[in-house]
Write an enzyme that holds these catalytic residues in place. Structure first.
Site, short mmCIF file in Angstrom:
data_model
loop_
_atom_site.label_atom_id
_atom_site.label_comp_id
_atom_site.label_asym_id
_atom_site.label_seq_id
_atom_site.Cartn_x
_atom_site.Cartn_y
_atom_site.Cartn_z
N LYS A 99 0.81 -1.22 0.00
CA LYS A 99 0.00 0.00 0.00
C LYS A 99 0.84 1.27 0.00
CE LYS A 99 -4.23 -1.70 0.05
NZ LYS A 99 -5.10 -1.47 -1.12
N GLU A 121 -9.85 6.02 2.94
CA GLU A 121 -10.69 4.94 3.44
C GLU A 121 -9.78 3.75 3.69
OE1 GLU A 121 -10.16 5.39 0.26
OE2 GLU A 121 -9.56 3.34 -0.24
N SER A 388 1.56 -9.52 -0.95
CA SER A 388 1.20 -8.10 -0.87
C SER A 388 1.35 -7.52 0.53
CB SER A 388 -0.23 -7.92 -1.37
OG SER A 388 -1.10 -8.80 -0.69
#
Lengths: 406, 270
Positions: A99, A121, A388
């Site tokens: 991220k 969010e 990830s």
């Protein structure tokens, strides 16, 4: 159908209105249109600005810790007994997930645009943490919207965000998960549009977000391509990534779009099983519609109301998906599959015990599918999993499922 | 001339302003909606905006979010909303009805089927909150071909270039969103609204109705003074929420709220 993609075709996607074929676009109320058009214009300018790109590359190298390793999972490969399994270690990035690649890029955009207030969010909290992190570093005011249910199941990340100075707003409307967090972030943005930059965490939302998030995440695939050529001597045969909104998957897939020999697998959250309806797999079992500013595959009922979703993983618990994935599905360039909660938990345990790498529950979906896929492939083939994120945030969920109180 | 154009023109000829109440269809229950629409007309409504409930009303504040939730508990679907308009038309063939909602329920029904059914039910206009004209090329021609007015939003952030472009896609009236925010907030600044509406009038011949932030006779009159009409939503929906268990009291409360706005707007004419 499957068509061969060329660089020329990719240069035209998305089109000037943000469309990937029938998907994407800009479906928002009028108040936001001017901001989105300004963002698009500025981003397309900065994309070619050497100063902006140099800053981005510098931050990725020295703050995030890139390049992340590409690691041959020798023991897992042996246990599965098929194709070689390699791991792209995005879990080793600062803050523990892919991220941050995107939040570094968008926070840089915010700074270049002179915005002092940032909203985001979050589902699992990884994007919230990554946003709070870059805001702390740049001295930006940070507000994170998070579904009340996710606030509970990801309490560790909530506390991390607070330590980083962010204000966390629990969202109690609707299904109290990621989609409702995105609704409230949009509502905040429309109210504070003059001074606020909205850092969307995935390749969804109105144009230009799917484009710019993909561009910021594409570093994953570019590195993987280079590393695989160098370490294995050739391109991989298959790439596997989990898909919620789909940012880690697009980031991994995009630099391989024109490499026809590389198969792309996006793994959705099958929840309790597709047949039960309790899942979060719009590409596997949904249909096209419009939500959160873009047209894409959605989980909805016959009247066009968005369905509630279920997944053991908060980060995949979303009824939509990035529009570029919808396009990839329709043209047949990528395969979209799903694994259940139980299979994902098995993947979580296997990678932890066999390789000493504890993946996020989102990532565990990709691990679980890879174990099935690799087993069917020849031993000289190469499969790369995009790891990830790391699983520390999920140990409470796993312990709870095991009936253990921490 | 569409029913909306007719009403707007008649009001203009009389020097009067349009009063346009909004309620969410199916709130508090589907069997009450048609009755409430008649109540609104009796209390002075010129046009009714009827909200189509949606699970994810991103442009709405908590009041209308909750109205959507109440309506969806009863399973209120777009098809049912069209049925309500059809029933309303049995006894009122003069008050224009505008459906206001989000795109996905229309897309799920099928745009053509929806447009056909809207005409058949006696709907006059469609306002789709999350459909800017740039994305309307599939849908808008279906409306135009059936003489349904496509109503688009203008906002404080809308540039001159867009005001002109949007107005060209629009018919009936344009809906000016009075402030940056969601429905039900109260940060209206009448002077800013006046300046912007005056400017919009320079760029389009369409009537300009103003919504967001109008909650009583005073704000209605202040905004009516500078525009062609006012849209009143959240304060009505909030009244419905507070009186949902007592239908008789609900009708009285809505009338008590709307009637003074009507009087205040008509006071501007004299």
């Amino acid at each position: 159908m499957s068509i061969k993609l060329t660089e020329d075709m990719l240069a035209m996607l998305p089109d000037t209105r943000g469309h990937f074929g029938d998907y994407g676009g800009r479906f928002v109320s009028e108040t936001l249109m001017d901001s989105l058009m300004t963002l698009e214009k500025e981003y397309l300018r900065l994309k070619k600005d050497p100063e902006f790109q140099a800053q981005f590359d510098y931050d990725l190298a020295h703050y995030v810790g890139r390049p992340s390793p590409l690691y041959f999972a020798e023991r897992l490969t042996k246990v599965v007994g098929g194709a070689q399994i390699w791991l792209k270690r995005e879990d080793l990035n600062h803050t523990g997930a892919h991220k941050i690649n995107n939040t570094i890029g968008q926070a840089l955009l915010a700074s270049f645009l002179g915005k002092k207030r940032v909203i985001a969010e979050t589902g699992a909290g990884q994007h919230g943490v990554a946003t709070a992190t870059v805001c702390a570093r740049l001295g930006l005011e940070c507000h994170v919207f998070m579904g009340a249910e996710d606030v509970q199941r990801q309490s560790l990340n909530v506390f991390r965000m607070k330590l980083l100075g962010a204000q966390v707003h629990p969202v109690t409307s609707g299904t109290r998960t990621l989609k409702d967090a995105m609704n409230d972030a949009m509502r905040d943005w429309v109210t504070n549009v003059d001074d606020t930059f909205y850092i969307i965490g995935t390749v969804a939302g109105p144009h230009p977000y799917p484009l710019l998030v993909r561009d910021f995440q594409a570093v994953i695939g570019r590195e993987t391509r280079e590393q695989c050529l160098k370490q294995a001597g050739r391109l991989p045969d298959a790439l596997v990534a989990c898909v919620g909104g789909g940012s880690n998957a697009i980031g991994m897939f995009y630099p391989f779009f024109t490499d026809e020999s590389v198969e792309l697998y996006g793994v959705e959250a099958g929840g309790l099983g597709i047949e039960t309806g309790k899942h979060a797999a719009p590409l596997s079992a949904g249909r096209p519609g419009v939500l959160h500013g873009n047209r894409t595959y959605l989980m909805e009922d016959e009247n066009g109301q968005i369905s509630s979703t279920h997944s053991v993983s908060a980060g995949l618990d979303y009824p939509g998906v990035g529009p570029e994935h919808s396009w990839l599905k329709d043209i047949g360039r990528a395969h979209y599959v799903s694994v259940t909660d139980d299979e994902a938990l098995d993947g979580f345990r296997k990678l932890t015990r066999i390789e000493g790498i504890m993946p996020a529950l989102e990532t565990a979906h990709a691990v679980a599918y890879t174990m099935k896929l690799a087993a069917e492939m020849d031993k000289d083939k190469i499969v790369v999993i995009n790891v990830s994120g790391r699983g520390d945030k999920d140990i409470h969920t796993v312990a709870q499922l095991d009936g253990i109180e921490l | 001339m569409s029913r909306i154009e007719g009403v707007m023109k008649a009001l203009k000829d009389q020097g009067r302003k349009a009063l346009i109440p909004y309620i969410t269809a199916g709130d508090p229950a589907p069997d009450q909606t048609v009755g409430l629409m008649h109540t609104l007309v009796a209390a002075g409504a010129d046009i009714i905006e009827l909200g189509v409930p949606f699970s994810d009303p991103m442009a709405d504040g908590p009041v209308i979010q909750h109205a959507c939730e109440r309506a969806l508990v009863h399973g209120t679907s777009l098809r049912q909303v069209l049925g309500m308009v059809k029933t309303f038309r049995e006894t009122d063939d003069s008050t224009p009805v505008v459906l206001m909602g989000y795109l996905n329920p229309m897309e799920a029904m099928g745009f053509e089927a929806f447009a056909d059914s809207a005409v058949d039910s006696g709907v006059d206009g469609i306002l789709t909150v999350d459909l800017p004209p740039e994305e309307a090329d599939q849908v808008a021609p279906l409306f135009t071909a059936r003489h349904l007015d496509a109503i688009f939003l203008l906002a404080p952030t809308t540039t001159d270039e867009r005001i002109s472009a949007i107005s060209e896609h629009c018919s009936g009236y344009v809906y000016y969103v009075s402030f940056k925010g969601v429905t039900g907030a109260s940060n209206i600044n009448v002077e800013e609204v006046a300046a912007k509406v005056k400017h919009i009038h320079e760029l389009t011949a369409l009537p300009v109705a103003v919504g967001f932030g109008i909650r009583d006779a005073e704000t209605a009159a202040a905004v009516g003074w500078v525009s062609d009409g006012v849209i009143v939503g959240s304060v009505l929906v909030d009244t419905i929420a507070r009186n949902q268990d007592d239908p008789a009291q609900l009708k009285k409360a809505l009338t008590d709220l709307l009637h003074p706005m009507r009087q205040a707007l008509d006071g501007l004419a004299s």
